[in-house]
Design an enzyme around this catalytic site. Structure first.
Site, PDB file in Angstrom:
ATOM      1  N   GLY A  77      -6.421   9.709   4.312  1.00 14.15           N
ATOM      2  CA  GLY A  77      -7.622   8.791   4.351  1.00 14.15           C
ATOM      3  C   GLY A  77      -6.892   8.386   2.961  1.00 14.15           C
ATOM      4  N   LYS A  97      -3.860   0.196  13.893  1.00 13.56           N
ATOM      5  CA  LYS A  97      -4.934   1.218  13.993  1.00 13.56           C
ATOM      6  C   LYS A  97      -5.944   0.179  13.372  1.00 13.56           C
ATOM      7  CE  LYS A  97      -5.056   5.369  11.575  1.00 13.56           C
ATOM      8  NZ  LYS A  97      -4.720   6.496  11.130  1.00 13.56           N
ATOM      9  N   ASN A 106      10.311   1.503  10.023  1.00 10.77           N
ATOM     10  CA  ASN A 106       8.653   1.717   9.136  1.00 10.77           C
ATOM     11  C   ASN A 106       7.522   2.058  10.031  1.00 10.77           C
ATOM     12  OD1 ASN A 106       6.759   3.120   7.526  1.00 10.77           O
ATOM     13  ND2 ASN A 106       6.842   1.838   6.153  1.00 10.77           N
ATOM     14  N   ILE A 148       0.359  -0.812   0.215  1.00 12.49           N
ATOM     15  CA  ILE A 148      -0.092   0.459   0.717  1.00 12.49           C
ATOM     16  C   ILE A 148       0.762   1.481   0.075  1.00 12.49           C
ATOM     17  CG2 ILE A 148      -1.669   2.204   1.463  1.00 12.49           C
ATOM     18  CD1 ILE A 148      -2.885  -1.105   2.436  1.00 12.49           C
ATOM     19  N   TYR A 149       0.358   2.111  -1.369  1.00 10.11           N
ATOM     20  CA  TYR A 149       1.691   3.121  -1.389  1.00 10.11           C
ATOM     21  C   TYR A 149       1.361   4.226  -1.613  1.00 10.11           C
ATOM     22  CZ  TYR A 149       5.861   0.230  -0.659  1.00 10.11           C
ATOM     23  OH  TYR A 149       7.227  -0.725  -0.611  1.00 10.11           O
ATOM     24  N   TYR A 170      -1.332   0.235  10.270  1.00 17.20           N
ATOM     25  CA  TYR A 170      -1.855  -0.888  10.098  1.00 17.20           C
ATOM     26  C   TYR A 170      -2.318  -1.656  11.390  1.00 17.20           C
ATOM     27  CZ  TYR A 170       0.049  -2.084   5.791  1.00 17.20           C
ATOM     28  OH  TYR A 170       1.000  -1.437   4.199  1.00 17.20           O
ATOM     29  N   LYS A 176      -5.959   4.886   3.653  1.00 17.02           N
ATOM     30  CA  LYS A 176      -7.403   3.596   3.934  1.00 17.02           C
ATOM     31  C   LYS A 176      -7.981   3.460   3.437  1.00 17.02           C
ATOM     32  CE  LYS A 176     -10.187   2.716   8.380  1.00 17.02           C
ATOM     33  NZ  LYS A 176     -11.357   2.068   7.320  1.00 17.02           N
TER      34      LYS A 176
HETATM   35  C1  LIG Z   1       1.958   3.564   4.979  1.00 17.50           C
HETATM   36  C2  LIG Z   1       1.156   4.315   4.807  1.00 17.50           C
HETATM   37  C3  LIG Z   1       0.063   3.979   3.763  1.00 17.50           C
HETATM   38  C4  LIG Z   1       0.048   5.163   5.977  1.00 17.50           C
HETATM   39  O1  LIG Z   1      -0.923   5.677   5.534  1.00 17.50           O
HETATM   40  P1  LIG Z   1      -1.044   7.818   6.175  1.00 17.50           P
HETATM   41  O2  LIG Z   1      -2.087   7.913   5.018  1.00 17.50           O
HETATM   42  O3  LIG Z   1       0.293   7.883   6.021  1.00 17.50           O
HETATM   43  O4  LIG Z   1      -1.928   6.448   7.144  1.00 17.50           O
HETATM   44  P2  LIG Z   1      -2.704   7.454   8.296  1.00 17.50           P
HETATM   45  O5  LIG Z   1      -2.231   9.051   8.708  1.00 17.50           O
HETATM   46  O6  LIG Z   1      -3.899   6.858   8.718  1.00 17.50           O
HETATM   47  O7  LIG Z   1      -1.449   6.524   9.409  1.00 17.50           O
HETATM   48  C5  LIG Z   1      -0.566   7.058   9.985  1.00 17.50           C
HETATM   49  C6  LIG Z   1      -0.334   6.718  11.903  1.00 17.50           C
HETATM   50  O8  LIG Z   1       1.101   7.242  11.646  1.00 17.50           O
HETATM   51  C7  LIG Z   1       1.629   8.402  12.565  1.00 17.50           C
HETATM   52  N1  LIG Z   1       2.576   9.210  12.165  1.00 17.50           N
HETATM   53  C8  LIG Z   1       2.604  10.049  11.295  1.00 17.50           C
HETATM   54  N2  LIG Z   1       3.926  10.718  10.563  1.00 17.50           N
HETATM   55  C9  LIG Z   1       4.540   9.347  12.027  1.00 17.50           C
HETATM   56  C10 LIG Z   1       5.841   9.117  12.161  1.00 17.50           C
HETATM   57  N3  LIG Z   1       6.808  10.275  11.435  1.00 17.50           N
HETATM   58  N4  LIG Z   1       6.037   8.570  13.174  1.00 17.50           N
HETATM   59  C11 LIG Z   1       5.019   7.005  13.587  1.00 17.50           C
HETATM   60  N5  LIG Z   1       4.191   7.799  13.157  1.00 17.50           N
HETATM   61  C12 LIG Z   1       3.695   8.591  12.305  1.00 17.50           C
HETATM   62  C13 LIG Z   1      -0.204   9.056  11.988  1.00 17.50           C
HETATM   63  O9  LIG Z   1      -0.452  10.013  12.968  1.00 17.50           O
HETATM   64  C14 LIG Z   1      -0.903   8.027  12.361  1.00 17.50           C
HETATM   65  O10 LIG Z   1      -1.221   7.594  13.782  1.00 17.50           O
HETATM   66  P3  LIG Z   1      -3.381   8.285  14.196  1.00 17.50           P
HETATM   67  O11 LIG Z   1      -3.766   8.330  12.683  1.00 17.50           O
HETATM   68  O12 LIG Z   1      -3.573   7.606  15.142  1.00 17.50           O
HETATM   69  O13 LIG Z   1      -2.652   9.547  14.713  1.00 17.50           O
HETATM   70  C15 LIG Z   1       1.638   5.771   4.250  1.00 17.50           C
HETATM   71  O14 LIG Z   1       2.266   6.858   5.120  1.00 17.50           O
HETATM   72  C16 LIG Z   1       2.087   5.399   3.111  1.00 17.50           C
HETATM   73  O15 LIG Z   1       2.160   5.847   1.806  1.00 17.50           O
HETATM   74  N6  LIG Z   1       3.572   4.929   3.546  1.00 17.50           N
HETATM   75  C17 LIG Z   1       4.582   4.906   2.740  1.00 17.50           C
HETATM   76  C18 LIG Z   1       4.851   3.670   1.774  1.00 17.50           C
HETATM   77  C19 LIG Z   1       5.423   2.489   3.345  1.00 17.50           C
HETATM   78  O16 LIG Z   1       5.157   2.813   4.233  1.00 17.50           O
HETATM   79  N7  LIG Z   1       3.562   1.474   3.035  1.00 17.50           N
HETATM   80  C20 LIG Z   1       3.868   0.595   4.006  1.00 17.50           C
HETATM   81  C21 LIG Z   1       4.414  -0.709   3.164  1.00 17.50           C
HETATM   82  S1  LIG Z   1       4.653  -2.038   3.736  1.00 17.50           S
END
Ligand SMILES: CC(C)(COP(=O)(O)OP(=O)(O)OC[C@H]1O[C@@H](n2cnc3c(N)ncnc32)[C@H](O)[C@@H]1OP(=O)(O)O)[C@@H](O)C(=O)NCCC(=O)NCCS
Length: 175
Positions: free
Chosen positions: A109, A147, A138, A99-100, A145, A112
């Site tokens: 969102g 959550k 990460n 999921i990227y 995940y 999600k």
């Molecule tokens: C992982 C990913 C899909 C999550 O999507 P997102 O829209 O960022 O997700 P959310 O914002 O809903 O959730 C991330 C949570 O991490 C928290 N967060 C944000 N930045 C953070 C950081 N630097 N360190 C730790 N937690 C962090 C957020 O606060 C949120 O938690 P909360 O809702 O309890 O506050 C997205 O960040 C992404 O594409 N990342 C790059 C690719 C990746 O890592 N993919 C997964 C590989 S398996």
């Protein structure tokens, strides 16, 4: 931006170029700064070549989806069943391999919506367990995940170029 402006659609053979672009861009945004340029390049060249992606898209046990906003691809999902999974698993399991989302859409969102798509496919295919591997360094993804109900059950190695990294394996059992 409202998440109702985002559409999720299957990515197919004709979408390989777009898949390569979103795959390379999102991987680099997420992990470029914390890996050597050589290891990153090696990984991108092997995993995101048009040939490798075309083969993955053609695999009947894998499915890709794009998240789109204003006609632009802003994120993607890859799920695997059966032998396409990156670890051998018992029957009735589904892997979320990727999921990227583009960095400017983090926290909005989009992830999600992709995740919900994955879970509805898990239910449609009568999967009992959904699992995934996520890099131990990460925290954002791990939190995402957790959550959504995933818990750690194992670890495995992940090779990025020449760097051996540790992935945490997480799973969710469907009721
Ligand atoms: C992982 C990913 C899909 C999550 O999507 P997102 O829209 O960022 O997700 P959310 O914002 O809903 O959730 C991330 C949570 O991490 C928290 N967060 C944000 N930045 C953070 C950081 N630097 N360190 C730790 N937690 C962090 C957020 O606060 C949120 O938690 P909360 O809702 O309890 O506050 C997205 O960040 C992404 O594409 N990342 C790059 C690719 C990746 O890592 N993919 C997964 C590989 S398996």
């Amino acid at each position: 931006m409202d998440s109702s402006d985002i559409t999720i659609r299957p990515a197919e053979k004709v979408d390989v170029k777009a898949l390569q672009e979103i795959g390379r861009t999102t991987f680099t945004e997420a992990f470029g700064a914390v890996n050597s340029p050589e290891n990153l390049q090696k990984y991108l060249d092997s995993k995101f070549s048009p040939e490798a992606l075309a083969e993955e898209v053609a695999n009947p046990d894998s499915m890709f989806f794009f998240a789109e906003h204003d006609g632009q691809v802003i994120g993607y999902l890859k799920i695997n069943f059966g032998d396409a999974q990156t670890e051998s698993m018992p029957e009735h399991t589904m892997e979320i391999e990727r999921i990227y989302v583009l960095a400017k859409y983090y926290g909005k969102g989009v992830a999600k919506l992709l995740f919900d798509k994955a879970m509805s496919l898990a239910r449609e295919t009568n999967s009992v367990t959904v699992w995934l591997g996520v890099w131990e360094e990460n925290p954002r993804a791990i939190k995402f995940y957790e959550k959504n109900g995933f818990v750690e059950f194992d670890k495995h190695s992940f090779i990025l170029g020449e760097d051996v990294q540790t992935d945490i394996l997480m799973k969710l059992t469907l009721a």
